[in-house]
Design a protein around this motif. Structure first.
Motif, PDB file in Angstrom:
ATOM      1  N   VAL A 217       2.666   7.501  14.710  1.00 15.23           N
ATOM      2  CA  VAL A 217       4.049   7.010  14.736  1.00 15.23           C
ATOM      3  C   VAL A 217       4.138   5.550  14.296  1.00 15.23           C
ATOM      4  O   VAL A 217       5.001   5.199  13.480  1.00 15.23           O
ATOM      5  CB  VAL A 217       4.666   7.221  16.130  1.00 15.23           C
ATOM      6  N   PRO A 218       3.272   4.643  14.780  1.00 15.84           N
ATOM      7  CA  PRO A 218       3.407   3.238  14.389  1.00 15.84           C
ATOM      8  C   PRO A 218       2.631   2.834  13.139  1.00 15.84           C
ATOM      9  O   PRO A 218       2.653   1.661  12.756  1.00 15.84           O
ATOM     10  CB  PRO A 218       2.859   2.486  15.614  1.00 15.84           C
ATOM     11  N   ALA A 219       1.950   3.760  12.464  1.00 13.87           N
ATOM     12  CA  ALA A 219       1.051   3.393  11.363  1.00 13.87           C
ATOM     13  C   ALA A 219       1.800   2.750  10.203  1.00 13.87           C
ATOM     14  O   ALA A 219       1.370   1.716   9.662  1.00 13.87           O
ATOM     15  CB  ALA A 219       0.276   4.614  10.884  1.00 13.87           C
ATOM     16  N   LEU A 220       2.913   3.322   9.765  1.00 19.28           N
ATOM     17  CA  LEU A 220       3.632   2.778   8.613  1.00 19.28           C
ATOM     18  C   LEU A 220       4.178   1.393   8.906  1.00 19.28           C
ATOM     19  O   LEU A 220       4.119   0.504   8.041  1.00 19.28           O
ATOM     20  CB  LEU A 220       4.775   3.719   8.210  1.00 19.28           C
ATOM     21  N   ALA A 221       4.677   1.166  10.117  1.00 20.03           N
ATOM     22  CA  ALA A 221       5.182  -0.160  10.473  1.00 20.03           C
ATOM     23  C   ALA A 221       4.076  -1.202  10.393  1.00 20.03           C
ATOM     24  O   ALA A 221       4.300  -2.341   9.952  1.00 20.03           O
ATOM     25  CB  ALA A 221       5.796  -0.142  11.870  1.00 20.03           C
ATOM     26  N   ALA A 222       2.854  -0.830  10.789  1.00 21.80           N
ATOM     27  CA  ALA A 222       1.723  -1.758  10.704  1.00 21.80           C
ATOM     28  C   ALA A 222       1.372  -2.046   9.250  1.00 21.80           C
ATOM     29  O   ALA A 222       1.073  -3.194   8.882  1.00 21.80           O
ATOM     30  CB  ALA A 222       0.521  -1.186  11.445  1.00 21.80           C
ATOM     31  N   VAL A 223       1.395  -1.020   8.406  1.00 25.54           N
ATOM     32  CA  VAL A 223       1.126  -1.220   6.977  1.00 25.54           C
ATOM     33  C   VAL A 223       2.151  -2.169   6.367  1.00 25.54           C
ATOM     34  O   VAL A 223       1.807  -3.088   5.609  1.00 25.54           O
ATOM     35  CB  VAL A 223       1.131   0.141   6.244  1.00 25.54           C
ATOM     36  N   ASN A 224       3.413  -1.979   6.697  1.00 27.33           N
ATOM     37  CA  ASN A 224       4.473  -2.836   6.157  1.00 27.33           C
ATOM     38  C   ASN A 224       4.404  -4.256   6.702  1.00 27.33           C
ATOM     39  O   ASN A 224       4.797  -5.209   6.035  1.00 27.33           O
ATOM     40  CB  ASN A 224       5.845  -2.234   6.471  1.00 27.33           C
ATOM     41  N   HIS A 225       3.883  -4.403   7.907  1.00 23.98           N
ATOM     42  CA  HIS A 225       3.742  -5.736   8.504  1.00 23.98           C
ATOM     43  C   HIS A 225       2.585  -6.507   7.880  1.00 23.98           C
ATOM     44  O   HIS A 225       2.652  -7.727   7.721  1.00 23.98           O
ATOM     45  CB  HIS A 225       3.538  -5.602  10.015  1.00 23.98           C
ATOM     46  N   HIS A 226       1.514  -5.796   7.532  1.00 23.60           N
ATOM     47  CA  HIS A 226       0.308  -6.431   6.981  1.00 23.60           C
ATOM     48  C   HIS A 226       0.165  -6.025   5.503  1.00 23.60           C
ATOM     49  O   HIS A 226      -0.863  -5.472   5.091  1.00 23.60           O
ATOM     50  CB  HIS A 226      -0.931  -5.997   7.762  1.00 23.60           C
ATOM     51  N   THR A 227       1.154  -6.330   4.711  1.00 23.79           N
ATOM     52  CA  THR A 227       1.167  -5.851   3.323  1.00 23.79           C
ATOM     53  C   THR A 227      -0.010  -6.363   2.502  1.00 23.79           C
ATOM     54  O   THR A 227      -0.512  -5.654   1.631  1.00 23.79           O
ATOM     55  CB  THR A 227       2.480  -6.252   2.636  1.00 23.79           C
ATOM     56  N   SER A 228      -0.461  -7.584   2.758  1.00 29.38           N
ATOM     57  CA  SER A 228      -1.571  -8.119   1.966  1.00 29.38           C
ATOM     58  C   SER A 228      -2.887  -7.429   2.285  1.00 29.38           C
ATOM     59  O   SER A 228      -3.824  -7.447   1.474  1.00 29.38           O
ATOM     60  CB  SER A 228      -1.711  -9.627   2.192  1.00 29.38           C
ATOM     61  N   PHE A 230      -2.989  -4.136   3.155  1.00 26.85           N
ATOM     62  CA  PHE A 230      -2.813  -2.756   2.719  1.00 26.85           C
ATOM     63  C   PHE A 230      -2.051  -2.782   1.386  1.00 26.85           C
ATOM     64  O   PHE A 230      -0.882  -2.394   1.316  1.00 26.85           O
ATOM     65  CB  PHE A 230      -2.037  -1.950   3.762  1.00 26.85           C
ATOM     66  N   PRO A 231      -2.703  -3.219   0.308  1.00 27.27           N
ATOM     67  CA  PRO A 231      -2.003  -3.410  -0.971  1.00 27.27           C
ATOM     68  C   PRO A 231      -1.815  -2.104  -1.750  1.00 27.27           C
ATOM     69  O   PRO A 231      -2.347  -1.913  -2.850  1.00 27.27           O
ATOM     70  CB  PRO A 231      -2.924  -4.387  -1.705  1.00 27.27           C
ATOM     71  N   PHE A 232      -1.031  -1.212  -1.170  1.00 26.78           N
ATOM     72  CA  PHE A 232      -0.814   0.076  -1.799  1.00 26.78           C
ATOM     73  C   PHE A 232       0.224  -0.037  -2.912  1.00 26.78           C
ATOM     74  O   PHE A 232       1.121  -0.893  -2.869  1.00 26.78           O
ATOM     75  CB  PHE A 232      -0.333   1.096  -0.760  1.00 26.78           C
ATOM     76  N   GLU A 286     -10.465   3.512  -0.096  1.00 31.42           N
ATOM     77  CA  GLU A 286     -10.691   3.538  -1.535  1.00 31.42           C
ATOM     78  C   GLU A 286     -10.549   2.141  -2.128  1.00 31.42           C
ATOM     79  O   GLU A 286     -11.237   1.769  -3.087  1.00 31.42           O
ATOM     80  CB  GLU A 286      -9.693   4.485  -2.207  1.00 31.42           C
ATOM     81  N   ILE A 287      -9.669   1.340  -1.566  1.00 29.86           N
ATOM     82  CA  ILE A 287      -9.448  -0.032  -2.036  1.00 29.86           C
ATOM     83  C   ILE A 287     -10.488  -0.977  -1.439  1.00 29.86           C
ATOM     84  O   ILE A 287     -11.055  -1.829  -2.137  1.00 29.86           O
ATOM     85  CB  ILE A 287      -8.025  -0.501  -1.669  1.00 29.86           C
TER      86      ILE A 287
END
Length: 475
Positions: A217-228, A230-232, A286-287
């Motif tokens: 549930v909170p995974a996407l919010a964490a990705v959006n918070h730490h964008t640098s 998780f440079p997807f 992968e990154i």
């Protein structure tokens, strides 16, 4: 060797002064603090080994007990448990908060200026049976089994070291978020302050709810918070966003993190198609092939880890698997693994009891009015918003969740060579404190030891606020 060690101390007349816990009942557990391999200084008084086997469980839990010279510790003892399930608490001792540190990527052990033994008496216990150096067989299935096994050990430990009536503080991390509330609840149920005088509880980055709440549930919010970190690309991020919306996670996260909170969290079905956490960790690996979910700042190369075993960064050595180390710390010759699988013989490897936030945790908060839940903001193994969702779904001391959003600063006094300042948040309501540590991964004492030390001071009652600025570093 131990006989010669004791004789030399007797001749010098130093036993009572330097070893106040040494007597006929404890002498077989004494560790020679100047003979621990690779540790180049005397770590002082400590005791390790096994009590007699539990006649019911046929297990014997391994412990390492470090008395403190701090006079404020005379009426208390702090328990530290690692999680897993199946991970040795010696990992916490050597990598996090013990008197000597040998952290990943470092050349040798060093003294720990943030050792919790500076504040209080600390015991590290490998449990349940079969974990670390503890002798099996593994015979537990539920957390009620875990608590019963631990309490049998604890009563015998208290008797052996004459610690009756001590205030007991239970601390730990990760799956100890399951162990500790159940053990604390069972102790409190006894209403026996001679052996089970629970005074406070702290669980860091804890397993306290279903995994889809703590991860997906909170995974996407964490990705959006730490964008640098998780440079997807935009295509993948759009796909994640659509999936979170379709799975109901976006609306659920928003609804769950309301202050005050009056609605119970609806059941969240386990849907393999909604495993956002797995999708993210697979993609980021992968990154960044050295991605570490326990500390998302990590990158290649991965530093070798002196405790070895099946953990991130395991290297060519396994300190506690050495025969000279095992002999020095009174451990039976063991093929030591810092984390073992199969402690719970269940299909998913977890116990059969409800997650603690759906079980005894609220009652433990009410009965201690001294409970800390802390979380590192750089942890992607278990996510901070999952912990907050779990808190907002609990009812304790008459109300559900926190009524105010946790925003007060976690202030850590400055110390030469260690830094300090506002390192996170610290919010208290109705006997529960939540603290987020900004620069920490899954293991707070490892990554931000000053914050973990400060939180322990608060748990022990040495300071009355985690937000108040202080001129001195309290010991």
């Amino acid at each position: 060797m131990r006989f010669l060690f004791l004789c030399s101390m007797l001749l010098l007349g130093t036993v009572k002064a330097q070893f106040p816990y040494l007597n006929n009942k404890t002498r077989d557990f004494l560790v020679n603090g100047s003979a621990i391999p690779n540790v180049t200084w005397d770590i002082g008084e400590s005791y390790a080994g096994y009590l007699a086997k539990d006649v019911v469980e046929s297990t014997s839990l391994y412990f390492w007990f470090f008395p403190s010279s701090n006079p404020k510790a005379s009426d208390e003892i702090t328990i530290w448990l690692n999680g897993g399930p199946g991970c040795s608490s010696l990992m916490g001792l050597m990598l996090e908060n013990g008197p000597f540190l040998w952290q990943p990527g470092t050349y040798q052990p060093v003294p720990n200026p943030f050792s919790w033994t500076n504040l209080t008496n600390v015991i590290y216990v490998d449990q349940p049976g079969g974990t670390g150096f503890s002798l099996g067989p593994s015979s537990v299935v539920s957390e009620f089994d875990v608590a019963r096994q631990f309490m049998s050990f604890w009563r015998r430990f208290i008797k052996t070291f004459d610690l009756q009536g001590r205030k007991i503080y239970l601390t730990g991390e990760s799956y100890a978020g399951q162990y500790i509330p159940y053990i604390a609840s069972a102790m409190l149920d006894k209403k026996d302050e001679t052996y089970f005088n629970v005074a406070g509880v702290q669980i860091n980055d804890p397993y306290i709810n279903e995994m889809n709440i703590l991860r997906d549930v909170p995974a996407l919010a964490a990705v959006n918070h730490h964008t640098s970190l998780f440079p997807f690309n935009n295509t993948f991020k759009t796909a994640l966003t659509t999936l979170a919306d379709d799975c109901g996670y976006t609306s659920l996260l928003h609804a769950s993190l309301q202050y005050p909170q009056n609605a119970r969290l609806p059941p969240v079905p386990t849907d393999p198609g909604c495993s956002i956490h797995t999708l993210v960790t697979t993609a980021i690996s992968e990154i960044n092939p050295c991605f570490n979910p326990y500390h998302i700042l990590s990158s290649c190369p991965t530093p070798w880890n002196p405790v070895g075993g099946p953990i991130v960064g395991a290297g060519p050595t396994n300190y506690f698997n050495r025969s000279d180390v095992q002999k020095a710390i009174n451990a039976y010759p063991t093929d030591f693994f810092v984390c073992k699988t199969g402690i719970f013989p269940t299909p998913n490897g977890l116990d059969t009891s409800p997650p603690s936030s759906l079980g005894p945790l609220a009652s433990v908060i009410e009965r201690t009015n001294n409970t800390i839940i802390a979380h590192g903001s750089l942890d992607f193994e278990l996510l901070v918003n999952g912990t907050l969702m779990s808190i907002q779904n609990m009812t304790w001391n008459g109300r559900q969740g926190f009524e105010r959003r946790p925003t007060e600063g976690l202030f850590v006094p400055y110390r030469a060579g260690a830094g300090g300042g506002t390192l996170g948040t610290a919010h208290t309501e109705r006997g529960l404190t939540f603290s987020e540590v900004f620069m920490s991964g899954h293991e707070i004492p490892q990554y931000v030891p000053g914050a973990a030390y400060r939180q322990l001071e608060f748990l022990l009652g040495r300071i009355d606020s985690l937000s108040k600025e202080a001129k001195d570093f309290t010991a």
